[in-house]
Write an enzyme that holds these catalytic residues in place. Structure first.
Site, PDB file in Angstrom:
ATOM      1  N   CYS A  76      47.758  43.717  36.985  1.00 47.25           N
ATOM      2  CA  CYS A  76      48.563  42.502  36.929  1.00 47.25           C
ATOM      3  C   CYS A  76      49.588  42.477  38.066  1.00 47.25           C
ATOM      4  CB  CYS A  76      49.190  42.332  35.550  1.00 47.25           C
ATOM      5  SG  CYS A  76      49.794  40.650  35.249  1.00 47.25           S
ATOM      6  N   HIS A 174      44.505  42.352  31.973  1.00 53.18           N
ATOM      7  CA  HIS A 174      45.063  43.537  31.321  1.00 53.18           C
ATOM      8  C   HIS A 174      43.949  44.280  30.582  1.00 53.18           C
ATOM      9  CE1 HIS A 174      49.378  42.878  31.971  1.00 53.18           C
ATOM     10  NE2 HIS A 174      49.036  41.599  31.997  1.00 53.18           N
ATOM     11  N   GLU A 176      44.125  47.066  29.148  1.00 55.71           N
ATOM     12  CA  GLU A 176      44.691  47.713  27.955  1.00 55.71           C
ATOM     13  C   GLU A 176      44.812  46.743  26.783  1.00 55.71           C
ATOM     14  OE1 GLU A 176      48.345  45.959  29.936  1.00 55.71           O
ATOM     15  OE2 GLU A 176      46.394  46.713  30.574  1.00 55.71           O
TER      16      GLU A 176
END
Length: 192
Positions: A76, A174, A176
């Site tokens: 990001c 993202h 994650e």
């Protein structure tokens, strides 16, 4: 050991939690020696470009990151700061990727937030991942398309969803927060 670069970025702990779920040892650090000794480095980010770059410069991480020889993954804002320049705060980036970061035109809903599909996946980060999967994005600025682009997403206009140059990998989404597909992308990075 995986070093997660610490600089007050908003998603540092969620990146470490994702690594913990995969049983991968990591440390959150801004210590240059620990970063240099790490097998891999993750440069996450949620925040504003100019203030984040200021924090990186105070610790000379803006000089350290481009000099790293092991695989590095920018996420990001981390990806955006690896570029040449950013319209957010007229910020000079690290120049790893010789491209600019632009603000999405205000003709649609900004930020780009939520799940969106990738196309043209050419990075080893996408090994074993079927095309047209959705990943989670939150951003108001985008990286231009370039020779470094390894996947494309379309929101208002096509933009680089991921980049690669030498040992430097970067993703706008993202991983994650992107479920099983995101976990696989993290595993692929760890296995480079």
């Amino acid at each position: 050991m995986i070093a997660i670069i610490k600089y007050n970025g908003g998603n540092v702990n969620s990146v470490q939690n994702a690594l913990n779920r995969l049983k991968i040892d990591s440390v959150i650090t801004d210590d240059p020696e620990q970063i240099l000794k790490a097998d891999k480095v993750i440069f996450p980010g949620v925040g504003e470009a100019s203030s984040t770059m200021k924090l990186l410069k105070e610790k000379e991480l803006d000089l350290l990151i481009p000099s790293l020889k092991q695989p590095v993954l920018g996420i990001c804002l981390g990806m955006q700061l690896m570029c040449k320049g950013n319209e957010e705060g007229d910020t000079e980036g690290m120049g790893i990727f010789d491209i600019n970061v632009r603000k999405f035109p205000a003709k649609d809903i900004v930020p780009h937030m939520g799940w969106n599909t990738l196309s043209e996946q050419t990075s080893p980060l996408f090994s074993g991942i079927e095309k047209n999967n959705d990943l989670y994005f939150v951003h108001s600025y985008y990286c231009e398309l370039s020779d470094f682009t390894t996947s494309v997403c379309d929101y208002i206009l096509p933009f680089s969803a991921s980049l690669q140059k030498d040992n430097f990998y970067a993703v706008q989404f993202h991983p994650e927060k992107s479920g099983l597909v995101g976990n696989q992308i993290v595993k692929n990075f760890i296995n480079l």
